[in-house]
Design a protein around this motif. Sequence first.
Motif, PDB file in Angstrom:
ATOM      1  N   ASP A  62      33.496  38.911  -8.823  1.00  0.00           N
ATOM      2  CA  ASP A  62      33.192  37.965  -7.760  1.00  0.00           C
ATOM      3  C   ASP A  62      31.729  38.113  -7.370  1.00  0.00           C
ATOM      4  O   ASP A  62      31.207  39.224  -7.334  1.00  0.00           O
ATOM      5  N   ASN A  67      35.891  30.693  -1.993  1.00  0.00           N
ATOM      6  CA  ASN A  67      35.737  29.908  -3.211  1.00  0.00           C
ATOM      7  C   ASN A  67      34.315  30.032  -3.730  1.00  0.00           C
ATOM      8  O   ASN A  67      33.368  30.178  -2.955  1.00  0.00           O
ATOM      9  N   TYR A  68      34.162  29.942  -5.047  1.00  0.00           N
ATOM     10  CA  TYR A  68      32.847  29.958  -5.670  1.00  0.00           C
ATOM     11  C   TYR A  68      32.961  29.342  -7.058  1.00  0.00           C
ATOM     12  O   TYR A  68      34.040  29.244  -7.625  1.00  0.00           O
ATOM     13  N   GLU A  69      31.833  28.888  -7.583  1.00  0.00           N
ATOM     14  CA  GLU A  69      31.805  28.303  -8.915  1.00  0.00           C
ATOM     15  C   GLU A  69      31.717  29.415  -9.945  1.00  0.00           C
ATOM     16  O   GLU A  69      31.041  30.415  -9.734  1.00  0.00           O
TER      17      GLU A  69
END
Length: 104
Positions: A68, A77-79
């Motif tokens: 992460d 959330n993250y891309e």
Amino acid sequence: MEETRCAEQILSTLARRAYRRPVTKDDMPILMSLYEQGKAQGGFESGIRMALQKILVSPEFLFRIEFDPEKVAKNGNYEISDLDLASRLSFFLWSSIPDEELLT
């Protein structure tokens, strides 16, 4: 000299597929050093074998690791990168490493 270029091509191709990512500038000197050691002991094939053994015991080959990002809140959330997405899709759909098209 020709053998060295051939070994570099073979090892960079194998490393790219095994690590499921582009080969970095730090990867090749280690692999080529092992190739040279093996070559000194038993020739070209021995050199390739020694470097290949390094690839096969690498955690990057044995495990599919995703970290992460540091600046993301817990459970946030993250891309993900294109390479991580290709790897996820490939293992989900085919239970195998990404093919050349997905890696590209």
